[in-house]
Scaffold this active site. Structure first.
Site, PDB file in Angstrom:
ATOM      1  N   TYR A   1       0.814  -1.223   0.000  1.00  0.00           N
ATOM      2  CA  TYR A   1       0.000   0.000   0.000  1.00  0.00           C
ATOM      3  C   TYR A   1       0.844   1.268   0.000  1.00  0.00           C
ATOM      4  O   TYR A   1       0.314   2.360  -0.070  1.00  0.00           O
ATOM      5  CB  TYR A   1      -0.900   0.023   1.246  1.00  0.00           C
ATOM      6  CG  TYR A   1      -0.099  -0.102   2.524  1.00  0.00           C
ATOM      7  CD1 TYR A   1       0.480   1.020   3.116  1.00  0.00           C
ATOM      8  CD2 TYR A   1       0.124  -1.335   3.110  1.00  0.00           C
ATOM      9  CE1 TYR A   1       1.256   0.908   4.260  1.00  0.00           C
ATOM     10  CE2 TYR A   1       0.890  -1.455   4.251  1.00  0.00           C
ATOM     11  CZ  TYR A   1       1.446  -0.341   4.825  1.00  0.00           C
ATOM     12  OH  TYR A   1       2.222  -0.461   5.942  1.00  0.00           O
ATOM     13  N   GLY A   2       2.167   1.139   0.071  1.00  0.00           N
ATOM     14  CA  GLY A   2       3.029   2.306   0.229  1.00  0.00           C
ATOM     15  C   GLY A   2       4.083   2.423  -0.838  1.00  0.00           C
ATOM     16  O   GLY A   2       3.791   2.426  -2.034  1.00  0.00           O
ATOM     17  N   THR A   3       5.337   2.518  -0.416  1.00  0.00           N
ATOM     18  CA  THR A   3       6.437   2.813  -1.336  1.00  0.00           C
ATOM     19  C   THR A   3       6.788   1.651  -2.261  1.00  0.00           C
ATOM     20  O   THR A   3       7.583   1.823  -3.177  1.00  0.00           O
ATOM     21  CB  THR A   3       7.707   3.243  -0.572  1.00  0.00           C
ATOM     22  OG1 THR A   3       8.196   2.144   0.201  1.00  0.00           O
ATOM     23  CG2 THR A   3       7.429   4.452   0.309  1.00  0.00           C
ATOM     24  N   LEU A   4       6.186   0.470  -2.057  1.00  0.00           N
ATOM     25  CA  LEU A   4       6.447  -0.678  -2.927  1.00  0.00           C
ATOM     26  C   LEU A   4       5.464  -0.763  -4.095  1.00  0.00           C
ATOM     27  O   LEU A   4       5.644  -1.574  -4.995  1.00  0.00           O
ATOM     28  CB  LEU A   4       6.418  -1.985  -2.122  1.00  0.00           C
ATOM     29  CG  LEU A   4       7.554  -2.151  -1.115  1.00  0.00           C
ATOM     30  CD1 LEU A   4       7.267  -3.305  -0.154  1.00  0.00           C
ATOM     31  CD2 LEU A   4       8.889  -2.371  -1.821  1.00  0.00           C
TER      32      LEU A   4
ATOM     33  N   GLU B   1      11.080  -4.466   5.695  1.00  0.00           N
ATOM     34  CA  GLU B   1      10.053  -3.829   6.518  1.00  0.00           C
ATOM     35  C   GLU B   1      10.388  -3.827   8.008  1.00  0.00           C
ATOM     36  O   GLU B   1       9.619  -3.325   8.816  1.00  0.00           O
ATOM     37  CB  GLU B   1       8.691  -4.500   6.286  1.00  0.00           C
ATOM     38  CG  GLU B   1       8.200  -4.426   4.850  1.00  0.00           C
ATOM     39  CD  GLU B   1       7.830  -3.019   4.376  1.00  0.00           C
ATOM     40  OE1 GLU B   1       7.989  -2.046   5.146  1.00  0.00           O
ATOM     41  OE2 GLU B   1       7.372  -2.896   3.243  1.00  0.00           O
TER      42      GLU B   1
END
Length: 156
Positions: free
Chosen positions: A7-10, A82
């Protein structure tokens, strides 16, 4: 193989997306765009403007993201990337498919609205004030929030 919801920087178009396809890290295959069935707070916090999904089910928004099928090597890389167990934990959640693009391996293609399970990286260790930060439905490191993500390479 395991399904992971990012849901983020990936996500596609985000600063760490390339890590999903670096063969040194393992194998990952994009399957679908999706959103969490449950609501969660998604905040941008710390001096590095990191997106954090706070493990507080029922608060915030249904979070937009992507489902990837990853091999064991990639799952181990993601766990390390992570910061498990200090920064995040990996838990299994239910997500709802928006659009399936990946292979189906002889099965019928999942339709929009169908459910799936995937691992997500969320945190239960956060500063109390993070709960009062703005919560986002969809993260974009280049968004109009003005909180530019600081890449690992740019950190002191």
């Amino acid at each position: 193989m395991a399904n992971v919801f990012v849901y983020g920087t990936l996500k596609k178009g985000q600063p760490n997306h390339y890590r999903m396809f670096d063969s040194v890290n393992g194998k990952a295959e994009f399957l679908a765009s999706a959103f969490t069935t449950e609501k969660y707070p998604l905040v941008i916090a710390s001096e590095n403007n990191i997106p954090f999904l706070l493990n507080i089910p029922g608060q915030g928004h249904q979070i937009q993201g992507e489902i990837y099928k990853v091999d064991e090597q990639m799952l181990e890389f993601l766990d390390d990337f992570e910061g498990i167990p200090i920064m995040y934990q990996r838990t299994l959640i239910k997500v709802e498919v928006k659009e399936w693009e990946g292979p189906t391996e002889g099965e019928e293609k999942p339709s929009p609205g169908s459910g799936a399970e995937a691992f997500v990286y969320s945190t239960t260790t956060y500063k109390p004030e993070w709960i009062s930060l703005p919560s986002y439905e969809s993260y974009d490191s280049y968004g109009d929030h003005g909180l530019d993500y600081v890449t690992r390479e740019a950190r002191d």
